[in-house]
Design a protein around this motif. Structure first.
Motif, short mmCIF file in Angstrom:
data_model
loop_
_atom_site.label_atom_id
_atom_site.label_comp_id
_atom_site.label_asym_id
_atom_site.label_seq_id
_atom_site.Cartn_x
_atom_site.Cartn_y
_atom_site.Cartn_z
N CYS A 274 41.31 95.85 -12.92
CA CYS A 274 41.28 96.34 -14.30
C CYS A 274 41.25 95.18 -15.29
O CYS A 274 41.72 94.08 -15.00
CB CYS A 274 42.50 97.23 -14.57
SG CYS A 274 42.57 98.71 -13.51
N LYS A 275 40.73 95.43 -16.45
CA LYS A 275 40.62 94.39 -17.47
C LYS A 275 40.97 94.97 -18.84
O LYS A 275 41.33 96.13 -18.97
CB LYS A 275 39.19 93.84 -17.51
CG LYS A 275 38.13 94.90 -17.80
CD LYS A 275 36.73 94.30 -17.75
CE LYS A 275 35.67 95.37 -18.09
NZ LYS A 275 34.31 94.81 -18.05
N TRP A 276 40.88 94.09 -19.82
CA TRP A 276 41.09 94.49 -21.21
C TRP A 276 42.49 95.06 -21.39
O TRP A 276 43.44 94.56 -20.80
CB TRP A 276 39.98 95.45 -21.63
CG TRP A 276 39.80 95.65 -23.11
CD1 TRP A 276 39.79 96.83 -23.78
CD2 TRP A 276 39.59 94.66 -24.11
NE1 TRP A 276 39.58 96.65 -25.11
CE2 TRP A 276 39.46 95.32 -25.35
CE3 TRP A 276 39.52 93.27 -24.08
CZ2 TRP A 276 39.25 94.63 -26.54
CZ3 TRP A 276 39.32 92.60 -25.27
CH2 TRP A 276 39.18 93.27 -26.48
N LYS A 277 42.66 96.12 -22.18
CA LYS A 277 44.00 96.61 -22.45
C LYS A 277 44.63 97.31 -21.26
O LYS A 277 45.85 97.45 -21.19
CB LYS A 277 44.01 97.52 -23.67
CG LYS A 277 43.15 98.77 -23.55
CD LYS A 277 43.19 99.53 -24.87
CE LYS A 277 42.33 100.77 -24.82
NZ LYS A 277 42.34 101.49 -26.12
N PHE A 278 43.83 97.75 -20.28
CA PHE A 278 44.40 98.30 -19.06
C PHE A 278 45.22 97.23 -18.35
O PHE A 278 46.33 97.49 -17.87
CB PHE A 278 43.30 98.81 -18.12
CG PHE A 278 42.85 100.21 -18.39
CD1 PHE A 278 43.25 101.25 -17.58
CD2 PHE A 278 42.04 100.50 -19.47
CE1 PHE A 278 42.85 102.54 -17.82
CE2 PHE A 278 41.62 101.79 -19.73
CZ PHE A 278 42.03 102.82 -18.91
N ALA A 279 44.68 96.03 -18.28
CA ALA A 279 45.40 94.92 -17.63
C ALA A 279 46.68 94.60 -18.38
O ALA A 279 47.71 94.30 -17.78
CB ALA A 279 44.49 93.69 -17.55
N ASP A 280 46.62 94.67 -19.71
CA ASP A 280 47.81 94.41 -20.52
C ASP A 280 48.87 95.48 -20.28
O ASP A 280 50.07 95.18 -20.19
CB ASP A 280 47.41 94.36 -21.99
CG ASP A 280 48.55 93.88 -22.89
OD1 ASP A 280 49.01 92.75 -22.67
OD2 ASP A 280 48.96 94.63 -23.79
N PHE A 281 48.44 96.72 -20.15
CA PHE A 281 49.35 97.83 -19.85
C PHE A 281 50.02 97.63 -18.49
O PHE A 281 51.24 97.78 -18.35
CB PHE A 281 48.56 99.13 -19.88
CG PHE A 281 49.31 100.33 -19.34
CD1 PHE A 281 50.44 100.81 -19.98
CD2 PHE A 281 48.85 100.97 -18.21
CE1 PHE A 281 51.12 101.91 -19.49
CE2 PHE A 281 49.53 102.08 -17.71
CZ PHE A 281 50.66 102.54 -18.35
N LEU A 285 54.07 97.12 -17.36
CA LEU A 285 54.78 97.94 -16.37
C LEU A 285 55.32 97.09 -15.23
O LEU A 285 56.44 97.31 -14.75
CB LEU A 285 53.84 99.02 -15.81
CG LEU A 285 53.40 100.14 -16.75
CD1 LEU A 285 52.64 101.20 -15.96
CD2 LEU A 285 54.59 100.77 -17.46
N LEU A 286 54.52 96.14 -14.77
CA LEU A 286 54.96 95.29 -13.66
C LEU A 286 56.15 94.43 -14.04
O LEU A 286 56.95 94.04 -13.18
CB LEU A 286 53.80 94.42 -13.18
CG LEU A 286 52.68 95.16 -12.43
CD1 LEU A 286 51.43 94.30 -12.30
CD2 LEU A 286 53.16 95.59 -11.05
N VAL A 289 59.05 98.25 -14.47
CA VAL A 289 59.45 99.31 -13.53
C VAL A 289 58.50 99.52 -12.35
O VAL A 289 58.86 100.22 -11.40
CB VAL A 289 59.60 100.66 -14.27
CG1 VAL A 289 60.76 100.60 -15.24
CG2 VAL A 289 58.31 101.03 -15.01
N VAL A 290 57.32 98.95 -12.38
CA VAL A 290 56.30 99.24 -11.36
C VAL A 290 56.18 98.08 -10.39
O VAL A 290 56.37 96.92 -10.76
CB VAL A 290 54.94 99.53 -12.04
CG1 VAL A 290 53.81 99.50 -11.05
CG2 VAL A 290 54.98 100.89 -12.73
N ARG A 291 55.83 98.41 -9.13
CA ARG A 291 55.63 97.40 -8.11
C ARG A 291 54.24 97.55 -7.50
O ARG A 291 53.74 98.67 -7.36
CB ARG A 291 56.67 97.53 -6.99
CG ARG A 291 58.10 97.55 -7.49
CD ARG A 291 59.06 97.72 -6.33
NE ARG A 291 60.44 97.88 -6.80
CZ ARG A 291 61.49 97.92 -6.00
NH1 ARG A 291 61.33 97.82 -4.68
NH2 ARG A 291 62.72 98.05 -6.49
#
Length: 304
Positions: A274-281, A285-286, A289-291
């Motif tokens: 993923c790139k752009w703001k998806f990568a920022d999102f 999360l990482l 709370v996300v792994r």
């Protein structure tokens, strides 16, 4: 569809004006609202709260604000993965995901060719009337999940635990991945089956057939695996309520946001595509709370 809700102070009355198929445009929705609201706006005590969600409602909410500027408190909810785009001063409050401001970050600015800068929005950093959320807004709060747990008790309560729920959407414009990732996910799920006693897989309406066919071929015959066939009712809310852990493809901001709000273990796969703001999102999360999903996890360790 997105709607408008009106509440008069000291009253429990809510009025919903929704876009219907017979409405030729959002102007028709505005006319409905204005007609039903005109007397209340000018004669009832207390403010009028207008909550508008979605890009199509921006102009309508702005017009309502102009209709009675002294009485109306207008909230614009950007529940989609996008910024309201322009004229934020038209609203008293704007709620939007933090990653919609990614173009203003140093890294985001470097990714935009200079000749696109004049068309990029937002152009200014958020002020005090803009509330930023980490993920997308959604309806999966504790009350909704309790209701879903009751509604899906017959179908899901009997499954052996821990229950791992896998949500697969599919490649998106900002999350381009091929069938190699789908095959990798199938292998990883097979490798993690030893540590969970039930595994439920669901696809979205946007999942390409070639994606679902690979997963069905690789995992459909396993005794621990249950795959939703796409027929109604959709078990998504039941999965959120009953799952002990989640594996979610990185292309779905809404599914990730919902799963994270449950307080349960959430794994992500495909974020590197993923790139752009998806990568920022995903980065946000990482950090919280996300792994990343590696299949080295023992799901049973997190089952209480």
């Amino acid at each position: 569809m997105d709607g408008f809700f009106k509440r008069v102070q000291d009253s429990n009355e809510w009025i919903s004006i929704e876009f219907q198929q017979k409405d030729s445009s959002m102007l028709d929705v505005y006319k409905k609202f204005a007609y039903r609201s005109k007397v209340d706006i000018h004669h009832k005590d207390g403010p009028l709260l207008v909550v508008a969600s979605g890009r199509d409602t921006i102009s309508v909410a702005s017009h309502i604000k102009q209709l009675a500027p002294e009485n109306v408190f207008v909230v614009q909810l950007s529940i989609q993965i996008q910024h309201p785009r322009s004229g934020l001063k038209r609203f008293d409050l704007v709620i939007t995901p933090r990653h919609d401001y990614y173009p203003l970050t140093p890294h985001g600015h470097k990714q935009i060719p200079w000749f696109f800068w004049r068309w990029i929005t937002p152009r200014e950093r958020p002020d005090r009337h803009v509330v930023l959320t980490v993920g997308a807004l959604h309806q999966a709060d504790s009350a909704v999940l309790r209701s879903a747990a009751s509604a899906w008790h017959t179908e899901l309560a009997s499954l052996l635990r821990p229950l791992l729920v896998v949500n697969i959407r599919g490649p998106a414009r900002s999350c381009q991945y091929g069938m190699d990732l789908v095959k990798q996910l199938s292998v990883l799920l097979q490798n993690v089956l030893w540590s969970c006693r039930s595994l439920m897989i669901s696809f979205s309406r946007r999942t390409p057939d070639k994606v679902s066919k690979i997963v069905l071929r690789e995992l459909g015959g396993h005794s621990k695996v249950y795959i939703w066939n796409g027929e109604e009712p959709n078990p998504h809310m039941g999965h959120l309520a009953w799952a002990d852990a989640f594996v979610i493809t990185a292309d779905s901001v809404s599914m990730l946001s919902e799963a994270c709000s449950t307080g349960k273990l959430v794994y992500i796969i495909g974020a590197e595509h993923c790139k752009w703001k998806f990568a920022d999102f995903h980065k946000s999360l990482l950090e919280r709370v996300v792994r990343p999903f590696t299949a080295k996890e023992n799901i049973s360790d997190y089952y209480v």
